[in-house]
Write an enzyme that holds these catalytic residues in place. Structure first.
Site, PDB file in Angstrom:
ATOM      1  N   SER A   1      35.093  48.798  44.432  1.00 11.85           N
ATOM      2  CA  SER A   1      34.082  47.772  44.201  1.00 11.85           C
ATOM      3  C   SER A   1      34.706  46.394  44.387  1.00 11.85           C
ATOM      4  O   SER A   1      35.716  46.069  43.757  1.00 11.85           O
ATOM      5  CB  SER A   1      33.510  47.909  42.788  1.00 11.85           C
TER       6      SER A   1
ATOM      7  N   GLY B   1      32.891  43.562  43.879  1.00  8.63           N
ATOM      8  CA  GLY B   1      31.968  42.621  43.233  1.00  8.63           C
ATOM      9  C   GLY B   1      30.879  42.197  44.206  1.00  8.63           C
ATOM     10  O   GLY B   1      30.255  43.040  44.862  1.00  8.63           O
TER      11      GLY B   1
ATOM     12  N   GLY C   1      31.138  41.186  47.047  1.00  5.89           N
ATOM     13  CA  GLY C   1      31.485  41.599  48.409  1.00  5.89           C
ATOM     14  C   GLY C   1      31.115  43.023  48.745  1.00  5.89           C
ATOM     15  O   GLY C   1      31.368  43.471  49.872  1.00  5.89           O
ATOM     16  N   GLY C   2      30.544  43.773  47.803  1.00  2.95           N
ATOM     17  CA  GLY C   2      30.080  45.122  48.085  1.00  2.95           C
ATOM     18  C   GLY C   2      31.132  46.178  47.815  1.00  2.95           C
ATOM     19  O   GLY C   2      31.886  46.099  46.847  1.00  2.95           O
TER      20      GLY C   2
ATOM     21  N   GLY D   1      28.442  48.704  38.605  1.00  2.00           N
ATOM     22  CA  GLY D   1      29.361  49.722  39.107  1.00  2.00           C
ATOM     23  C   GLY D   1      28.890  51.130  38.794  1.00  2.00           C
ATOM     24  O   GLY D   1      29.095  52.055  39.591  1.00  2.00           O
ATOM     25  N   ASP D   2      28.254  51.314  37.638  1.00  2.00           N
ATOM     26  CA  ASP D   2      27.731  52.627  37.271  1.00  2.00           C
ATOM     27  C   ASP D   2      26.596  53.036  38.209  1.00  2.00           C
ATOM     28  O   ASP D   2      26.470  54.211  38.582  1.00  2.00           O
ATOM     29  CB  ASP D   2      27.235  52.612  35.827  1.00  2.00           C
TER      30      ASP D   2
END
Length: 305
Positions: free
Chosen positions: A217, A219, A221-222, A248-249
């Site tokens: 991840s 953030g 930025g994908g 993230g989950d």
């Protein structure tokens, strides 16, 4: 059925304030409570995508009872939590409406005894027999062996069940060595694992340590993924403001749901990025905004690396 494991479940409490100011008193405008911990967030998103989910882990005390009551309200999610003597932890998220930033406070969790850990292992191995995939998510509560996730990965592999591991620190280091199907660290967790702060190099290094695929991840930025089929970066069309808790989950839920549906890696990453972005626009973790999901899914940028 998809199995999610949350060894350190939580009662997630989210407070919204007009503006968060250090050393000041605040008037809370709204309060929400959810059954939480990373795996339970994953379970709710998977259920919203139409999958049948079984959630296991530990729950204890009055807080654990509230978690189970709230979990019972989630359609398509079956409660297979194992009782423990200690009280389930709480987490507190404070959302600053002025900036959109979130401040998080996480309690450590209950002390788990050896008999409780043995009981959980028995429940887990029984549940694997009906699972299409398993997600192992989050921190370890006190008393659980640091190699717990490595043990759970090996059990899933022995049962022929693909496993996604989403944790950090020594638990991640040991878990990777057990060769899970996927791991999904963030950039900081990946740097701690590999010693490299260059995301592409670190992602590839982590894969060489044992994971079949590594999805990092970035953030806003994908996601950056190194797999046996190739390496890609998938990015949303723009940075979204809101509450990033649980994004993230939701990415984990996207990856796991797409895996069980037989989708290829570009489609898996597109779904995961869109769900992650849509969670930023949702009020609490374990939810996503359907309109944002559809908008972002159609405009994710996928680049071969």
């Amino acid at each position: 059925m998809i199995l999610t494991v949350t060894l350190n479940t939580a009662l997630d409490v989210t407070h919204h304030v007009p503006k968060l100011i250090p050393h000041a008193s605040h008037r809370v405008t709204t309060v929400t409570e959810r059954a939480g911990g990373k795996g339970l967030n994953v379970a709710r998103v998977l259920a919203a995508l139409g999958h049948e989910v079984t959630a296991t882990g530990f729950a204890g005390g009055r807080t654990g009872a509230v978690v189970r009551e709230l979990l019972a309200e989630s359609p398509r999610v079956t409660d297979a939590l194992v009782p423990c003597a200690g009280s389930t932890r709480r987490t507190l998220a404070v959302v600053d409406r002025a900036s959109g930033d979130t401040t998080q406070f996480n309690e450590p969790g209950p002390q788990i005894g050896s008999a409780e850990w043995t009981a959980f292992l028995g429940r887990y191995e029984a549940l694997l027999t009906g699972a299409a995939a398993v997600a192992l998510c989050g921190s370890l509560p006190p008393g659980v062996p640091v190699g717990a996730y490595a043990t759970l990965v090996r059990s899933a592999r022995a049962a022929g069940v693909p496993v996604l591991l989403d944790t950090s620190g020594e638990a991640l280091r040991r878990g990777v060595a057990a060769r899970p199907e996927m791991i999904k660290p963030n950039a900081a967790e990946l740097a701690e694992l590999t010693g490299s702060r260059e995301p592409l190099q670190a992602t590839r290094d982590a894969r060489r340590r044992g994971a079949h695929a590594v999805v990092t991840s970035l953030g806003p930025g994908g996601l950056l993924a190194a797999t046996a089929q190739g390496t890609w970066q998938a990015a949303p069309p723009r940075a979204l403001t809101g509450n990033p808790t649980g994004a993230g989950d939701s990415a984990v839920a996207g990856l796991l749901s797409a895996l069980t549906e037989g989708l290829d890696w570009p489609e898996r990453l597109t779904r995961a990025v869109a769900l992650s972005a849509a969670t930023v626009h949702a009020p609490t973790a374990g939810e996503f905004d359907p309109r944002t999901y559809e908008q972002v899914r159609g405009s994710v940028t996928l680049t071969a690396r």
